[in-house]
Design an enzyme around this catalytic site. Structure first.
Site, PDB file in Angstrom:
ATOM      1  N   ASN A 102      56.442 -68.654  30.180  1.00 49.01           N
ATOM      2  CA  ASN A 102      55.622 -68.917  29.005  1.00 49.01           C
ATOM      3  C   ASN A 102      54.698 -70.094  29.312  1.00 49.01           C
ATOM      4  OD1 ASN A 102      54.849 -68.710  26.198  1.00 49.01           O
ATOM      5  ND2 ASN A 102      56.078 -70.536  25.805  1.00 49.01           N
ATOM      6  N   HIS A 104      52.872 -73.269  27.238  1.00 46.49           N
ATOM      7  CA  HIS A 104      52.872 -74.015  25.973  1.00 46.49           C
ATOM      8  C   HIS A 104      51.714 -75.011  25.996  1.00 46.49           C
ATOM      9  CE1 HIS A 104      54.579 -75.617  22.300  1.00 46.49           C
ATOM     10  NE2 HIS A 104      54.292 -76.813  22.775  1.00 46.49           N
TER      11      HIS A 104
END
Length: 190
Positions: A102, A104
């Site tokens: 991911n 962020h």
């Protein structure tokens, strides 16, 4: 050839950037784009890029098995979250250990956790008077934004920066570094 699935919930600018980066790569292929929203803009981008895209339901993501089945059909080796607004289920994490990353939009552990995404993060960064922000690319685990950090890049902030200014600086970092980090991770595995 390593096949990537990109999970996205929104407009898909990061997904498009990643797909374009790998469009002529002989070792890494964006094979599928997956969304949890039928009307997400990422589907239009996928169509323009000639990449299959599908929408799976919240129940599919919670159960995990329907998602795993689709990923197996496309021979997916690695999952990239790019603005994906749903928690990844335990069965999916177990099927792809250390194969789901991911990005962020802050320097974790600052400004992470449930509800901290997009402009919410940039508003929190400005409200806290931070002098820098940036991106964190990390493996996912069962907690929001707490997986092992792979890479961080920072940008300087000015006292006059608005959340929109911070977003623009962070997006520039995302577009530059996310594809490079994906490529590095996947070529190291070979």
């Amino acid at each position: 050839m390593k096949n990537i699935a990109i999970f996205a919930s929104g407009a898909g600018t990061n997904a498009e950037n990643i797909a374009e980066y790998f469009s002529k790569n002989e070792k890494i292929n964006v094979a599928l784009i997956v969304s949890n929203r039928l009307k997400a803009g990422v589907h239009e981008r996928a169509a323009r890029l000639h990449i299959p895209s599908i929408t799976l339901s919240k129940a599919d993501f919670e159960a995990g098995e329907p998602v795993i089945k689709v990923l197996q059909e496309y021979h997916i080796d690695f999952i990239v979250l790019a603005g994906f607004m749903s928690k990844i289920s335990d069965p999916l994490m177990q099927a792809f250990p250390e194969k789901i990353i991911n990005i962020h939009p802050s320097l974790l552990p600052k400004h992470g956790g449930k509800g901290m995404y997009g402009m919410h993060v940039h508003e929190a960064v400005v409200a806290a008077g931070e002098r820098e922000s940036g991106i964190t690319i990390h493996y996912i685990n069962e907690h929001y934004d707490e997986g092992a950090i792979i890479f961080q890049a920072s940008c300087e902030l000015l006292p006059t920066d608005t959340p929109e200014d911070v977003a623009a600086k962070v997006h520039a970092l995302e577009y530059t570094y996310y594809p490079q980090v994906i490529e590095k991770l996947l070529t190291q595995e070979a």
